[in-house]
Design a protein around this motif. Structure first.
Motif, PDB file in Angstrom:
ATOM      1  N   UNK A 143      43.722  30.876  42.901  1.00 27.67           N
ATOM      2  CA  UNK A 143      43.750  32.309  43.191  1.00 27.67           C
ATOM      3  C   UNK A 143      43.031  33.113  42.112  1.00 27.67           C
ATOM      4  N   UNK A 144      43.195  32.718  40.854  1.00 29.05           N
ATOM      5  CA  UNK A 144      42.544  33.435  39.757  1.00 29.05           C
ATOM      6  C   UNK A 144      41.021  33.364  39.867  1.00 29.05           C
ATOM      7  N   UNK A 145      40.498  32.240  40.356  1.00 29.74           N
ATOM      8  CA  UNK A 145      39.049  32.125  40.564  1.00 29.74           C
ATOM      9  C   UNK A 145      38.589  33.101  41.647  1.00 29.74           C
ATOM     10  N   UNK A 146      39.371  33.199  42.699  1.00 26.93           N
ATOM     11  CA  UNK A 146      39.039  34.121  43.774  1.00 26.93           C
ATOM     12  C   UNK A 146      39.091  35.567  43.282  1.00 26.93           C
ATOM     13  N   UNK A 147      40.092  35.913  42.495  1.00 24.19           N
ATOM     14  CA  UNK A 147      40.196  37.258  41.956  1.00 24.19           C
ATOM     15  C   UNK A 147      39.032  37.586  41.035  1.00 24.19           C
ATOM     16  N   UNK A 148      38.617  36.609  40.234  1.00 22.72           N
ATOM     17  CA  UNK A 148      37.485  36.836  39.328  1.00 22.72           C
ATOM     18  C   UNK A 148      36.202  37.093  40.109  1.00 22.72           C
ATOM     19  N   UNK A 149      35.997  36.359  41.201  1.00 25.20           N
ATOM     20  CA  UNK A 149      34.797  36.548  42.010  1.00 25.20           C
ATOM     21  C   UNK A 149      34.797  37.916  42.679  1.00 25.20           C
ATOM     22  N   UNK A 150      35.950  38.360  43.176  1.00 25.77           N
ATOM     23  CA  UNK A 150      36.036  39.672  43.834  1.00 25.77           C
ATOM     24  C   UNK A 150      35.800  40.784  42.822  1.00 25.77           C
ATOM     25  N   UNK A 151      36.408  40.658  41.638  1.00 28.74           N
ATOM     26  CA  UNK A 151      36.240  41.687  40.605  1.00 28.74           C
ATOM     27  C   UNK A 151      34.781  41.807  40.182  1.00 28.74           C
ATOM     28  N   UNK A 152      34.108  40.677  40.016  1.00 29.78           N
ATOM     29  CA  UNK A 152      32.705  40.715  39.623  1.00 29.78           C
ATOM     30  C   UNK A 152      31.838  41.356  40.696  1.00 29.78           C
ATOM     31  N   UNK A 153      32.101  41.012  41.958  1.00 24.44           N
ATOM     32  CA  UNK A 153      31.313  41.575  43.058  1.00 24.44           C
ATOM     33  C   UNK A 153      31.539  43.075  43.185  1.00 24.44           C
ATOM     34  N   UNK A 154      32.796  43.519  43.033  1.00 27.81           N
ATOM     35  CA  UNK A 154      33.097  44.946  43.138  1.00 27.81           C
ATOM     36  C   UNK A 154      32.385  45.745  42.063  1.00 27.81           C
ATOM     37  N   UNK A 155      32.257  45.180  40.865  1.00 28.90           N
ATOM     38  CA  UNK A 155      31.630  45.891  39.764  1.00 28.90           C
ATOM     39  C   UNK A 155      30.108  45.917  39.875  1.00 28.90           C
ATOM     40  N   UNK A 156      29.526  44.830  40.370  1.00 27.42           N
ATOM     41  CA  UNK A 156      28.075  44.709  40.335  1.00 27.42           C
ATOM     42  C   UNK A 156      27.362  45.132  41.615  1.00 27.42           C
ATOM     43  N   UNK A 157      28.077  45.187  42.730  1.00 25.39           N
ATOM     44  CA  UNK A 157      27.418  45.520  44.000  1.00 25.39           C
ATOM     45  C   UNK A 157      27.086  47.004  44.046  1.00 25.39           C
ATOM     46  N   UNK A 158      25.830  47.310  44.196  1.00 26.54           N
ATOM     47  CA  UNK A 158      25.369  48.694  44.291  1.00 26.54           C
ATOM     48  C   UNK A 158      23.956  48.706  44.859  1.00 26.54           C
ATOM     49  N   UNK A 159      23.603  49.786  45.480  1.00 22.25           N
ATOM     50  CA  UNK A 159      22.241  49.946  45.980  1.00 22.25           C
ATOM     51  C   UNK A 159      21.933  51.433  46.114  1.00 22.25           C
ATOM     52  N   UNK A 160      20.667  51.735  46.258  1.00 26.75           N
ATOM     53  CA  UNK A 160      20.219  53.124  46.412  1.00 26.75           C
ATOM     54  C   UNK A 160      19.740  53.335  47.840  1.00 26.75           C
ATOM     55  N   UNK A 174      30.540  38.317  46.685  1.00 28.91           N
ATOM     56  CA  UNK A 174      31.754  37.534  46.425  1.00 28.91           C
ATOM     57  C   UNK A 174      31.463  36.052  46.618  1.00 28.91           C
ATOM     58  N   UNK A 175      30.774  35.728  47.692  1.00 27.92           N
ATOM     59  CA  UNK A 175      30.455  34.319  47.949  1.00 27.92           C
ATOM     60  C   UNK A 175      29.571  33.750  46.845  1.00 27.92           C
ATOM     61  N   UNK A 176      28.609  34.515  46.396  1.00 25.48           N
ATOM     62  CA  UNK A 176      27.719  34.025  45.339  1.00 25.48           C
ATOM     63  C   UNK A 176      28.481  33.832  44.028  1.00 25.48           C
ATOM     64  N   UNK A 177      29.347  34.777  43.700  1.00 28.34           N
ATOM     65  CA  UNK A 177      30.113  34.655  42.465  1.00 28.34           C
ATOM     66  C   UNK A 177      31.067  33.469  42.526  1.00 28.34           C
ATOM     67  N   UNK A 178      31.718  33.274  43.673  1.00 28.53           N
ATOM     68  CA  UNK A 178      32.646  32.153  43.800  1.00 28.53           C
ATOM     69  C   UNK A 178      31.901  30.818  43.801  1.00 28.53           C
ATOM     70  N   UNK A 231      45.087  33.618  48.399  1.00 28.97           N
ATOM     71  CA  UNK A 231      44.820  34.869  49.109  1.00 28.97           C
ATOM     72  C   UNK A 231      45.006  36.038  48.157  1.00 28.97           C
ATOM     73  N   UNK A 232      44.132  37.025  48.286  1.00 23.89           N
ATOM     74  CA  UNK A 232      44.149  38.191  47.406  1.00 23.89           C
ATOM     75  C   UNK A 232      44.133  39.454  48.250  1.00 23.89           C
ATOM     76  N   UNK A 233      44.985  40.399  47.904  1.00 29.58           N
ATOM     77  CA  UNK A 233      44.970  41.722  48.527  1.00 29.58           C
ATOM     78  C   UNK A 233      44.164  42.640  47.622  1.00 29.58           C
ATOM     79  N   UNK A 234      43.016  43.055  48.094  1.00 26.41           N
ATOM     80  CA  UNK A 234      42.090  43.844  47.272  1.00 26.41           C
ATOM     81  C   UNK A 234      41.921  45.233  47.879  1.00 26.41           C
ATOM     82  N   UNK A 235      41.979  46.250  47.028  1.00 29.99           N
ATOM     83  CA  UNK A 235      41.669  47.621  47.429  1.00 29.99           C
ATOM     84  C   UNK A 235      40.393  48.039  46.709  1.00 29.99           C
ATOM     85  N   UNK A 236      39.328  48.248  47.474  1.00 32.77           N
ATOM     86  CA  UNK A 236      38.053  48.651  46.903  1.00 32.77           C
ATOM     87  C   UNK A 236      38.035  50.178  46.798  1.00 32.77           C
ATOM     88  N   UNK A 237      37.962  50.655  45.566  1.00 35.30           N
ATOM     89  CA  UNK A 237      38.137  52.072  45.270  1.00 35.30           C
ATOM     90  C   UNK A 237      36.843  52.839  45.512  1.00 35.30           C
TER      91      UNK A 237
END
Length: 501
Positions: A288-305, A226-230, A139-145
């Motif tokens: 847990x580290x795999x889950x954290x890596x997937x969340x970090x990647x999704x947070x950085x790459x997710x964007x849209x116009x 996140x699901x795709x990255x994991x 389990x990971x506690x994530x704060x999306x900035x």
């Protein structure tokens, strides 16, 4: 002005048989709250009234219901009970408003906060129908900035935890409007200046309210990412996509600057071939580290116009964090043993606290804003919250963007403040129903559940109004509720001490 000295108009709805209007005419002065309280307490039916209002006693603005209720035998159709509110004290049923916002109703918000705590914690350690084995799941506690829309006054700390100046600069730093963007002060917690822009004209209020409005869509896309990255990470260690699933509990927090960011618990579960709906441990290859890596990647790459707007033909880019600083999400593992960065109890209490808040931190609190009221809250040359409301209202001028006007009182944010995936934990309704069953069981000597199986209740209750009849009734009801809370707290403390010996 305190409640005990708040004057009420003599025409306020009276306590039956007390003649307070006549007393007002005799004394030649207005009726005060303590007068209503005294007259109510002198009424022979006072204790019946007090028992009647107990379910809503602590509520700031209870709902008043009128009508009747029929109870029939489910097997024979025979009428076994009849109730009409006309025979009750005040002729109404009082029901707690159930508002989650502490600024509107502290009592109902406290009930909501405690339910939120149980809901969130059950998803971390089990209970309330959730297996205790979830305590061992990653389990990971994530704060999306949220991104930056301009410089604001803020509290800053060094890596060692020492407070440092807000925005120190060696030399003068003037913006295009001639405002010096330096701030050498170390702000104290709770200062009103926190969250306000250093230059109101430089701040991008339009982009901020659009981000608030699009934040739920950004989160939806983030969960997919996140699901795709994991899934990709899982395949590298020999785990297939159908062998695990993600569950989450999410709380939105409105920061002082008026922008939302998300606090999320993301939990990794397994999938049982025999019972797809069961909550089982995930494959041991995923950590847990795999889950954290997937969340970090999704947070950085997710964007849209966003779609085009008359004031911005190319739309707005919606993404997490500040690309210039490379900060998109703050990730911390959750440990239930108490030796990790943060524990389950800390996370649950932290998220439950924000579940009862709204826009209070920004200094703006209002109900739904209409065209007749917008001038009271919106000003393009006013304070920071007023400019945010104006931005939401002006950008919502077209049909495609009308949602911004609908949520202008929320500074553009129209999402729920607490959401969760289906299998993360129990629901608020389950917790409320359990509380109702417990109350009815206690009041009716453990016969409530049996009665519900054999009877049918038909209610024709209608809304009559909101709030207490007068301030005196509110004083007495809230005093009784406070005494009940104090007795309950004392009883819990006594039981806690007894279990330690």
């Amino acid at each position: 002005m305190t409640a005990s000295t708040l004057p009420l108009a003599p025409a306020t709805i009276s306590v039956a048989g007390t003649g307070e209007n006549a007393e007002s005419r005799r004394s030649g002065r207005p009726i005060y709250a303590d007068d209503f309280a005294r007259l109510r307490a002198q009424d022979p039916g006072y204790f019946d009234w007090l028992r009647h209002v107990t379910p809503a006693a602590g509520c700031s603005r209870p709902i008043r219901l009128v009508g009747e209720r029929l109870t029939a035998d489910a097997r024979t159709g025979e009428l076994v009970g009849y109730m009409n509110t006309a025979t009750m004290p005040d002729g109404v049923i009082y029901k707690a408003c159930g508002n989650r916002r502490a600024s509107v109703c502290p009592s109902c918000a406290e009930v909501y906060r405690r339910d939120a705590y149980q809901l969130i914690r059950a998803g971390l350690v089990g209970g309330k129908g959730i297996p205790a084995t979830v305590a061992g799941h990653p389990a990971v506690f994530a704060t999306f900035v949220a991104p930056s829309f301009g410089y604001v006054h803020m509290r800053r700390a060094s890596k060692a935890g020492k407070q440092i100046p807000c925005r120190p600069r060696r030399h003068e730093d003037l913006c295009p409007h001639g405002i010096d963007l330096r701030c050498p002060r170390i702000h104290a917690d709770g200062e009103k200046i926190l969250g306000t822009p250093l230059c109101l004209d430089c701040y991008d209020h339009d982009a901020q309210v659009v981000f608030n409005h699009q934040a739920p869509e950004l989160w939806r896309r983030t969960t997919i990412a996140i699901r795709r990255a994991l899934t990709r990470i899982a395949r590298e260690v020999g785990v297939q996509a159908g062998e695990f699933r993600l569950n989450f509990g999410k709380v939105a927090e409105m920061q002082r600057r008026g922008v939302v960011h998300y606090h999320v618990i993301v939990r990794l579960d397994g999938v049982s071939p025999d019972c797809p709906g069961a909550i089982v441990p995930p494959p041991s290859e995923l950590e847990t580290l795999d889950l954290m890596a997937a969340i970090a990647e999704a947070a950085e790459r997710t964007r849209f116009t966003t779609a085009a707007h008359p004031r911005r033909a190319d739309g707005w880019l919606i993404a997490w964090g500040d690309e210039g600083q490379g900060r998109y999400a703050d990730l911390r593992p959750v440990k239930t043993s108490g030796d990790g960065d943060i524990t389950d109890a800390m996370v649950a209490a932290y998220l439950a606290k924000y579940a009862t808040k709204s826009t209070e931190a920004t200094g703006h609190v209002s109900g739904r804003i209409t065209g007749d009221l917008v001038d009271l809250y919106a000003d393009p040359e006013g304070t920071h919250p007023e400019r945010l409301v104006h931005a939401a209202w002006s950008l919502g001028c077209t049909k495609e963007w009308a949602g911004l006007r609908h949520w202008a009182h929320m500074l553009g944010f129209g999402g729920h403040f607490l959401t969760k995936s289906r299998r993360y934990s129990v629901t608020f309704r389950i917790l409320r129903d359990a509380r109702v069953i417990w109350r009815r069981t206690v009041e009716h000597d453990d016969q409530a559940e049996d009665d519900e199986e054999t009877t049918v209740v038909i209610s024709t209750l209608a809304y009559s109004g909101a709030g207490w009849r007068n301030t005196g009734d509110a004083m007495l009801a809230n005093a009784a509720a406070d005494a009940a809370r104090s007795r309950a707290a004392y009883a819990r403390e006594a039981m806690r001490e007894a279990t330690t010996f």
